[in-house]
Write a protein that holds these residues in place. Sequence first.
Motif, PDB file in Angstrom:
ATOM      1  N   ASP A  46     -18.489 -12.745 -67.207  1.00 42.90           N
ATOM      2  CA  ASP A  46     -17.226 -13.411 -66.877  1.00 42.90           C
ATOM      3  C   ASP A  46     -17.311 -14.921 -67.012  1.00 42.90           C
ATOM      4  O   ASP A  46     -16.458 -15.649 -66.509  1.00 42.90           O
ATOM      5  CB  ASP A  46     -16.776 -13.039 -65.461  1.00 42.90           C
ATOM      6  CG  ASP A  46     -17.831 -13.363 -64.399  1.00 42.90           C
ATOM      7  OD1 ASP A  46     -18.870 -13.952 -64.761  1.00 42.90           O
ATOM      8  OD2 ASP A  46     -17.602 -13.042 -63.224  1.00 42.90           O
TER       9      ASP A  46
ATOM     10  N   TYR B 189     -14.453  -7.947 -70.189  1.00 40.71           N
ATOM     11  CA  TYR B 189     -13.020  -7.674 -70.125  1.00 40.71           C
ATOM     12  C   TYR B 189     -12.265  -8.533 -71.133  1.00 40.71           C
ATOM     13  O   TYR B 189     -12.700  -9.638 -71.482  1.00 40.71           O
ATOM     14  CB  TYR B 189     -12.479  -7.959 -68.724  1.00 40.71           C
ATOM     15  CG  TYR B 189     -12.851  -6.925 -67.694  1.00 40.71           C
ATOM     16  CD1 TYR B 189     -12.257  -5.667 -67.700  1.00 40.71           C
ATOM     17  CD2 TYR B 189     -13.794  -7.215 -66.706  1.00 40.71           C
ATOM     18  CE1 TYR B 189     -12.598  -4.713 -66.737  1.00 40.71           C
ATOM     19  CE2 TYR B 189     -14.134  -6.273 -65.748  1.00 40.71           C
ATOM     20  CZ  TYR B 189     -13.536  -5.023 -65.772  1.00 40.71           C
ATOM     21  OH  TYR B 189     -13.870  -4.076 -64.832  1.00 40.71           O
TER      22      TYR B 189
ATOM     23  N   GLY C 270     -11.298 -12.100 -70.278  1.00 37.55           N
ATOM     24  CA  GLY C 270     -12.056 -12.383 -69.073  1.00 37.55           C
ATOM     25  C   GLY C 270     -11.426 -11.893 -67.792  1.00 37.55           C
ATOM     26  O   GLY C 270     -11.923 -12.175 -66.695  1.00 37.55           O
ATOM     27  N   GLU C 271     -10.326 -11.131 -67.877  1.00 41.38           N
ATOM     28  CA  GLU C 271      -9.607 -10.655 -66.692  1.00 41.38           C
ATOM     29  C   GLU C 271      -9.770  -9.144 -66.562  1.00 41.38           C
ATOM     30  O   GLU C 271      -9.510  -8.408 -67.516  1.00 41.38           O
ATOM     31  CB  GLU C 271      -8.120 -11.000 -66.791  1.00 41.38           C
ATOM     32  CG  GLU C 271      -7.818 -12.496 -66.820  1.00 41.38           C
ATOM     33  CD  GLU C 271      -8.145 -13.168 -65.509  1.00 41.38           C
ATOM     34  OE1 GLU C 271      -8.115 -12.485 -64.462  1.00 41.38           O
ATOM     35  OE2 GLU C 271      -8.449 -14.377 -65.529  1.00 41.38           O
TER      36      GLU C 271
ATOM     37  N   TYR D 111     -11.537  -2.987 -72.250  1.00 42.99           N
ATOM     38  CA  TYR D 111     -12.726  -3.833 -72.200  1.00 42.99           C
ATOM     39  C   TYR D 111     -13.749  -3.341 -73.219  1.00 42.99           C
ATOM     40  O   TYR D 111     -13.546  -2.325 -73.902  1.00 42.99           O
ATOM     41  CB  TYR D 111     -13.331  -3.825 -70.789  1.00 42.99           C
ATOM     42  CG  TYR D 111     -13.652  -2.456 -70.244  1.00 42.99           C
ATOM     43  CD1 TYR D 111     -14.905  -1.865 -70.439  1.00 42.99           C
ATOM     44  CD2 TYR D 111     -12.709  -1.732 -69.506  1.00 42.99           C
ATOM     45  CE1 TYR D 111     -15.211  -0.619 -69.933  1.00 42.99           C
ATOM     46  CE2 TYR D 111     -12.995  -0.484 -68.995  1.00 42.99           C
ATOM     47  CZ  TYR D 111     -14.248   0.076 -69.214  1.00 42.99           C
ATOM     48  OH  TYR D 111     -14.539   1.331 -68.721  1.00 42.99           O
TER      49      TYR D 111
END
Length: 277
Positions: free
Chosen positions: A33, A55, A58-59, A64
Amino acid sequence: GSYGGDGSHSNSPAHMCAWSKEFLGWVEPTVIDLESLSVSILNVEENQDQVFKVYMNGEPGPEYFLIENRQKIGFDRYLSGSGLLIWHIDQDIIDAKRRSNSVNNDERKKGVDLEEADGRADLDSNRSNGDSGDPFPGTSFNTLFNSSSNPESASNENVDSGVAIQIDNHESQIISASFLLKPDLYVYPAMRSVAYDSGVVAFTISNVGGGAMNWAAQSNASWLSIEGEGVGVNKGELYISFTANTSQDPRTGSVLVTADGPEMAEIIISQTAAGEW
């Protein structure tokens, strides 16, 4: 896995894929992350915790990537190739289709999709059951997975995922990779020499990082002009025209390419004096 990875060795069942192990609760992937992180990835055959999750943008969400390092050792010794396997996971598709056993019945939008490093999509067209071109870097020596590569890191809805993975070293069973979640501007070539006569030269603009990168070019010399709009997203060609040099002296000019954030690169063009090639 019951036939050993090559279809001929049932006494050596190959390892399940990273998603299967996660689904069964056998592994808990390490989530990447950070904007940029270099990781040494050990083989998963001897190090079961070496599964990484990235992901989209990045969320945390249903879509993913899972990354694992598979080597031809142990129960995986009959695999067709070694390297980094990148799995594109879409949990929404899995949830909707798992009970009907149709998670991967649509080649365009799979629930569990192996990103084949050679870009041939042989698994989608049933040309093979997996080959040495599928792991990264594979037979095509593909060391980059991002929005401009083939295969690309877009979502199943063809939206930029913001994910880029660069393989830095793969000479041993330990694979070093950089996870990049921000754009990284690259211009090739960075310098050109041209003759005194007028003409046009081309440069390739690429995003070797993650995310969507908007770029624009601006000439800093009156004798250099940008052909077309001189803007683009991620990868594109930049054409620069130049006028004839009537002076007895050579000249040098530059074009500045800027991208999202602090990214910028300067292109240098040198032209010979009049009458010189």
